[in-house]
Enzyme design. Sequence first.
Site, PDB file in Angstrom:
ATOM      1  N   HIS A  75     -33.712  30.383   4.340  1.00  0.00           N
ATOM      2  CA  HIS A  75     -32.970  30.637   5.541  1.00  0.00           C
ATOM      3  C   HIS A  75     -31.680  29.744   5.653  1.00  0.00           C
ATOM      4  CE1 HIS A  75     -34.985  26.611   6.393  1.00  0.00           C
ATOM      5  NE2 HIS A  75     -34.160  26.293   7.000  1.00  0.00           N
ATOM      6  N   GLU A 135     -32.337  30.124  11.158  1.00  0.00           N
ATOM      7  CA  GLU A 135     -33.040  29.133  11.890  1.00  0.00           C
ATOM      8  C   GLU A 135     -31.738  28.794  13.020  1.00  0.00           C
ATOM      9  OE1 GLU A 135     -33.367  24.400  11.385  1.00  0.00           O
ATOM     10  OE2 GLU A 135     -34.127  25.513   9.756  1.00  0.00           O
ATOM     11  N   HIS A 142     -19.161  32.212   7.415  1.00  0.00           N
ATOM     12  CA  HIS A 142     -19.786  33.131   8.096  1.00  0.00           C
ATOM     13  C   HIS A 142     -21.062  33.289   7.771  1.00  0.00           C
ATOM     14  CE1 HIS A 142     -17.730  35.361   5.077  1.00  0.00           C
ATOM     15  NE2 HIS A 142     -18.915  36.222   5.219  1.00  0.00           N
ATOM     16  N   GLU A 198     -20.062  38.318   9.791  1.00  0.00           N
ATOM     17  CA  GLU A 198     -19.579  39.702   9.177  1.00  0.00           C
ATOM     18  C   GLU A 198     -20.609  40.848   9.281  1.00  0.00           C
ATOM     19  OE1 GLU A 198     -17.927  40.929   4.762  1.00  0.00           O
ATOM     20  OE2 GLU A 198     -18.896  39.004   5.015  1.00  0.00           O
TER      21      GLU A 198
END
Length: 184
Positions: A30, A97, A124, A170
Amino acid sequence: MTFTSAFTSEKQPGVADRSAAETRGFVLNHTMLRVKDPAVSLDFYTRVLGMRLLRKLDFPEMKFSLFFLHRAIDGQSIPEEPGARTAWTFSQRGLLELTHNWGTELDPDWHYHDGNAQPQGFGHICFSVPDLDSAIAWFDSNGVAYVKRPEQGKIKNVAFIKDPDGYWIEILEPGRLQALGMTR
């Protein structure tokens, strides 16, 4: 889509020739973003981006909560029992998360650095979509803020939207990017 190939890695300075045996099974699980108001962020990520909340973990002694979001694969079976679901969550790939430090939602001046203002750092996260035009229409119908639309800028067919905390996301359709970065 299945590919069979001897490809292991592009060659660039600093790239190891092979992965160490000791790293076998390592998985990027994550990435974490801090959010001001979890209700606002959870609405955006579940309603607009279609993610599902796998687990919420509270840490009262440290005054924060963690929200683990996932974009399930059709037919994927997720454990219902909380302990088993927690272990399953930490074995997945590509989770988001969201971390909420309690009380930030009450401070009208509170904001997190999005990584794109100076000094730049984090940039990003990215979602690939099956149809960029349909995704853009969906974002438009939901009033999503753009950094860049697909037809703007030097790199076409890639959009950047903002989440409620200003983090950039994105948006791309993989099939449209086959020539990306190729010299002509």
